[in-house]
Design an enzyme around this catalytic site. Structure first.
Site, short mmCIF file in Angstrom:
data_model
loop_
_atom_site.label_atom_id
_atom_site.label_comp_id
_atom_site.label_asym_id
_atom_site.label_seq_id
_atom_site.Cartn_x
_atom_site.Cartn_y
_atom_site.Cartn_z
CB CYS A 62 -8.54 -1.95 -8.20
SG CYS A 62 -7.15 -3.70 -7.90
CB CYS A 71 -5.20 -0.47 -2.83
SG CYS A 71 -4.20 0.54 -4.13
CD GLN A 246 11.87 8.22 -2.79
OE1 GLN A 246 11.14 8.30 -1.66
NE2 GLN A 246 13.02 8.80 -1.98
CB CYS A 367 8.91 6.68 3.70
SG CYS A 367 10.07 5.88 4.49
#
Length: 416
Positions: A62, A71, A246, A367
């Protein structure tokens, strides 16, 4: 001042860690074994250059990776990344003194994220549209997002920009959540507040121009041109605007597959923190289900989907705050299995009630590995055995991880 350090290990948030006289220094985008030049700001540092690279380093795919805060791991080779991510779970369970078989990491990225949230800000007279920089309120402008589903990858930024232009007179900071659904794009705008009539009419026209399925402001539907449906097993669900989903389609299918497999043979199942029903509606293909969720809108969507789907067994539903009013022991004892999928804070109050129940099987979906471990420890302290733990990676390229744990109550005979 710039200085050169050696990275000794990775932290839980994917930062490289170097040791110094004043303690550990955290360096984003650095890998163990690397020699790097940094600029320090207390315990945190900015990576200036990689002077001796690790063989596990690769070129991020990216172009926004070094600026965008979305990220954190694109610089890692895939196998190294998978080992590190699973090891974070192993370390968390070990710290909690929990021993259990841990499966290999399951890659559930699939086609990518089906929902993104883009930020619109108005510095000076300009407008900036994109993601936030790491640990910053500064917006990094993007033209596309390579980890999003194809329907969102290039489409989301222009949609957010067009909405920002229509609402720029208020100059309020906007957070625009865009979800890829079966019928197009579902958009919910946060930060603006109530709309004036002229703005509402303007947005209705914009939704038609952009061919949006639904457009909402703070969950208030401005226009619904097509029901923004999402398939969950046999059912089609229309979630409330902005409700929890999700992160990826494959992630949801993977988690639901693990849940339904674990509950095989159960005749009555409680699905706690059920959301709009990704587990309940699939479980109902073979068992009766009681779904409980805090958000009344989510429960209403689940119930409507159940009633519109032939071939399912009975699904009852209840809007209830499980943090303040967890299901009590007499209620729990009516079920053969209980599924819990709480928010990041975990389900401590509910776990304490389950611990003194007679429920033979609990499937814990989380999570957050730390709160998963805390809740599992409560159950294991009262006679449950953690039979299996499965790490599911639907938040690929980030430190976040889904965990599925299967707990069975041991009989007195087994304990002896």
């Amino acid at each position: 001042m710039a200085e050169q350090v050696t990275i000794t290990r990775l932290g839980a948030k994917a930062d490289g860690i170097a040791e110094s006289a004043s303690g550990p220094v955290f360096v984003p985008m650095a890998l163990p074994g690397e020699t790097v030049t940094i600029e320090r700001d207390g315990a945190r540092a900015r990576l200036v250059s990689v002077d001796a690279a690790s063989p596990e380093r690769e070129t991020p795919f990216c172009p926004y990776f070094d600026a965008c805060g979305g990220c954190a791991t694109q610089h890692m080779r895939h196998g190294f990344y998978q080992d590190w991510k699973r090891d974070t779970l192993v370390h968390t369970l070990r710290q909690a003194r929990i021993e259990a078989p841990i499966a290999p990491l399951v890659d559930a990225h699939g086609d990518g994220r089906r929902r993104v949230t883009l930020h619109v800000r108005f510095p000076d007279r300009a407008m900036r549209v994109g993601y936030m920089a790491a640990r910053s309120h500064e917006v990094v402008e993007i033209a596309f997002c390579p980890i999003a589903e194809p329907a969102l990858k290039h489409a989301a930024p222009p949609v957010a920009r067009a909405i920002g232009e229509h609402l720029r007179s208020s100059r309020k900071p906007l957070d625009i959540q865009i979800t890829a659904v079966e019928t197009g794009l579902d958009v919910d705008v946060r930060g603006h507040g109530p709309l004036k009539d002229k703005d509402r009419l303007s947005l209705i026209g914009l939704a038609e121009k952009l061919d949006l399925a639904r457009l909402s402001i703070h969950g208030d539907v401005v226009v619904e041109r097509r029901p923004p449906a999402i398939r969950m097993g046999k059912a089609l669900v229309v979630p409330p605007a902005g409700s929890f989903l999700q992160a990826t389609r494959l992630g949801e299918e993977t988690l639901a597959g693990l849940v339904t497999e674990a509950c095989q043979g159960a005749k009555r199942v409680a699905d706690l923190f059920s959301g709009v029903g990704p587990f309940a509606l699939r479980l109902a293909e073979k068992a009766e289900v009681h779904a409980v969720e805090t958000e009344a809108g989510a429960i209403a969507a689940l119930d409507k989907a159940f009633r519109a789907t032939p071939g399912l067994r009975r699904v009852t539903s209840e809007a209830r705050d499980l943090f303040r009013r967890p299901l009590l022991t007499p209620e729990l004892n009516a079920f053969d299995a209980v599924v819990i999928d709480p928010p990041r804070a975990g389900a401590e109050a509910q776990a304490k009630q389950l611990a003194v129940s007679k429920v033979p099987l609990i499937v814990s979906v989380s999570c957050d590995a730390a709160t998963f471990a805390r809740d599992a420890a409560i159950l294991m302290g009262s006679g449950y055995r953690l039979e299996r733990v499965v790490p599911v990676d639907q938040f690929k390229h980030s430190p976040h991880l889904e965990v599925v744990g299967i707990l069975r109550r041991e009989t007195a005979k087994k304990r002896r």
